[in-house]
Design an enzyme around this catalytic site. Structure first.
Site, PDB file in Angstrom:
ATOM      1  CD  GLN A 191      -3.330   7.031  -1.181  1.00 53.19           C
ATOM      2  OE1 GLN A 191      -3.636   5.979  -0.598  1.00 53.19           O
ATOM      3  NE2 GLN A 191      -2.141   7.589  -1.022  1.00 53.19           N
ATOM      4  NE  ARG A 238     -10.525  -4.346   5.138  1.00 52.42           N
ATOM      5  CZ  ARG A 238     -10.037  -5.468   4.621  1.00 52.42           C
ATOM      6  NH1 ARG A 238     -10.845  -6.435   4.242  1.00 52.42           N
ATOM      7  NH2 ARG A 238      -8.737  -5.616   4.477  1.00 52.42           N
ATOM      8  CG  ASN A 292      -5.183   2.736  -0.972  1.00 48.17           C
ATOM      9  OD1 ASN A 292      -5.953   3.667  -1.177  1.00 48.17           O
ATOM     10  ND2 ASN A 292      -4.630   2.047  -1.962  1.00 48.17           N
ATOM     11  CG  LEU A 302     -15.518  -4.399  15.147  1.00 46.66           C
ATOM     12  CD1 LEU A 302     -15.441  -5.790  15.746  1.00 46.66           C
ATOM     13  CD2 LEU A 302     -16.966  -4.039  14.851  1.00 46.66           C
ATOM     14  NE  ARG A 303      -8.986   2.141  17.446  1.00 49.71           N
ATOM     15  CZ  ARG A 303      -9.014   3.385  16.983  1.00 49.71           C
ATOM     16  NH1 ARG A 303      -9.435   4.381  17.751  1.00 49.71           N
ATOM     17  NH2 ARG A 303      -8.628   3.647  15.749  1.00 49.71           N
ATOM     18  NE  ARG A 304     -10.171   5.160  13.382  1.00 50.24           N
ATOM     19  CZ  ARG A 304      -9.264   4.680  12.537  1.00 50.24           C
ATOM     20  NH1 ARG A 304      -9.631   3.775  11.636  1.00 50.24           N
ATOM     21  NH2 ARG A 304      -8.016   5.075  12.585  1.00 50.24           N
ATOM     22  CB  CYS A 336      -9.282  -6.723  13.624  1.00 51.60           C
ATOM     23  SG  CYS A 336      -7.790  -5.789  13.245  1.00 51.60           S
ATOM     24  NE  ARG A 355      -9.594   2.757   4.820  1.00 45.89           N
ATOM     25  CZ  ARG A 355      -9.420   2.248   6.027  1.00 45.89           C
ATOM     26  NH1 ARG A 355      -9.914   2.861   7.081  1.00 45.89           N
ATOM     27  NH2 ARG A 355      -8.752   1.134   6.202  1.00 45.89           N
ATOM     28  CB  SER A 392      -0.922   0.012   1.227  1.00 43.15           C
ATOM     29  OG  SER A 392      -0.167   0.252   2.403  1.00 43.15           O
ATOM     30  CE  LYS A 445      -3.457   1.667  12.176  1.00 49.14           C
ATOM     31  NZ  LYS A 445      -4.274   0.727  11.391  1.00 49.14           N
ATOM     32  CG  ASP A 446      -2.042  -3.126  10.478  1.00 50.65           C
ATOM     33  OD1 ASP A 446      -3.158  -2.857  10.943  1.00 50.65           O
ATOM     34  OD2 ASP A 446      -1.514  -2.487   9.542  1.00 50.65           O
ATOM     35  CB  ALA A 473     -12.575  -1.332   8.170  1.00 49.46           C
TER      36      ALA A 473
END
Length: 440
Positions: free
Chosen positions: A269, A265, A267, A246-248, A358, A271, A123, A197-198, A244
């Site tokens: 650009q 979902r 990258n 769940l936290r947000r 996730c 979104r 990406s 974070k991934d 995408a």
């Protein structure tokens, strides 16, 4: 650029020197099964064979047959050299080749290949992070400064390929690292560069996150085409918000239960194009990613921690390598930023105590100032109706214990039934979320 020229199979450890026509060349061969000579310093190499194009990356292949007679100490090799002319940049020359009657210049020949092989997703953001890592290594170590000293290898992951399916429905964080793990374990790459974070809390055997670069701004940002929307509460009832995460989603619903979060979902650009096309009313992204790609102009509002607590490890770039690879570790560990390493270690310890991925709405952030660590953690139901928080302070040297204790506190307060219900909810909404957003 670096032009690999495949000359064929040969015995390991052979040192070759040869001459043909106007070209005198030499190379030391390593232990791989292919004899590779790298022609460097030229934008085009020509010969009686098709030329190597440095712009397109088309390799020039020259077969070489070799036989050994007697022992390796008295081995002889009959070789066919390649006569070539080249235009060079003198600062790129690492060796010289006499061109005899042709005065086209000098070509450097190397057989060892890149010093380090870096694995990354493909990406735009992942590549920006990979090139930042490459730049920092080149600045820290003179031998890594040449363009071809650190090779970037792009590896496509399942998470990059299955964009139509919510992360919660297809396995969580490991989606962005599994193929990189395989490349690392098989020695295809020397280390991987991650958005931390991934990265799952459970790493593959014999690997470690050895380095954290200085952390970027960890906050989330709101992006909306409507100037009247400055916070979550400003979205009108029924608004579609693309995310995408769940936290947000949980934190959005906690503040405004009258909106609808839809799978969003791709990258950065992609979104932004969907947002501009009217698919959704707004979206939330990590500020760090936008800054790394110089796209801050799209930000509507930077969200403070009390408005949207960021993800565990957000804004942190990490290096993962094999734990027993001392050659690579000596390079990577020199770049480690200790305050970031301590903060992220605390956050990941919190996540591990909650068995988070996730599929679970978990947030956590730590800051280290003058050796003192402050941590905030959050776990919520996906609908945002139940939110559990934890806060801790202590010495940065106790980062693992601080994070774990905070996670265990939240787990006890919420109860195991809460986590069972949360997982059941995720399974129910996963299929429903797998729909294309429609314009409002």
């Amino acid at each position: 650029m670096n032009a690999p020229v495949l000359l064929g199979n040969r015995p390991a450890g052979l040192i070759v020197a040869g001459c043909c026509g106007f070209l005198i060349w030499s190379a030391t061969v390593g232990t791989s099964s292919d004899f590779v000579v790298n022609l460097r310093g030229s934008s085009k190499v020509t010969s009686n064979r098709p030329s190597y194009d440095f712009d397109t990356g088309a390799a020039l292949e020259t077969p070489l047959s070799s036989k050994l007679a007697g022992s390796c100490l008295t081995a002889s090799l009959l070789a066919v050299g390649v006569a070539c002319t080249a235009r060079i940049q003198s600062r790129r020359v690492q060796g010289s080749v006499s061109l005899g009657r042709q005065s086209a210049g000098t070509v450097a020949c190397r057989a060892e290949g890149p010093i380090l092989k870096l694995g990354t997703r493909g990406s735009p953001l992942a590549l920006a992070q990979a090139y930042e890592a490459k730049r920092r290594l080149g600045e820290a170590f003179p031998e890594l400064a040449p363009e071809d000293a650190v090779e970037i290898r792009i590896i496509s992951t399942t998470g990059d390929q299955r964009l139509e399916i919510p992360l919660a429905a297809i396995g969580g964080k490991g989606l962005f690292t599994r193929e990189l793990d395989v490349a690392l374990a098989s020695n295809e790459v020397d280390f991987c560069v991650h958005s931390t974070k991934d990265v799952p809390t459970d790493l593959i055997p014999n690997s470690e996150l050895c380095t954290m670069l200085p952390r970027e701004d960890t906050r989330d940002v709101l992006i909306s085409g409507d100037d009247s929307i400055k916070c979550i509460e400003d979205f009108p009832d029924g608004s579609l918000i693309g995310t995408a995460s769940l936290r947000r989603q949980a934190q959005i619903y906690a503040k405004n239960p009258n909106v609808k979060c839809v799978n969003f979902r791709g990258n950065v650009q992609t979104r932004l194009r969907k947002l501009q096309g009217g698919d959704v009313k707004g979206t939330f992204l990590a500020y760090a990613g936008l800054k790394r790609m110089s796209m801050e102009e799209h930000v509507t509002k930077i969200m403070e921690w009390d408005e949207m607590l960021p993800a565990v490890s957000q804004g942190a770039i990490s290096f993962q390598c094999r734990s027993d690879d001392e050659r690579v570790l000596k390079y990577l560990k020199q770049l480690n930023h200790q305050p970031t390493f301590e903060a992220v270690t605390c956050e990941r310890s919190f996540l591990a105590a909650l068995d988070g991925n996730c599929k679970t709405p978990i947030a956590g952030q730590a800051k280290v100032e003058n050796g003192e660590l402050t941590f905030l953690g959050l776990v919520a139901s996906p609908d945002g109706q139940r939110v559990f928080r934890a806060e801790r302070k202590g010495s940065a040297s106790d980062a693992i214990e601080i994070g774990r204790d905070a996670g265990l506190e939240v787990r006890k307060e919420a109860g195991e039934k809460f986590f069972e219900e949360m997982q059941a909810y995720v399974q129910e909404v996963a299929a429903a979320a797998n729909t294309k957003p429609v314009k409002s």
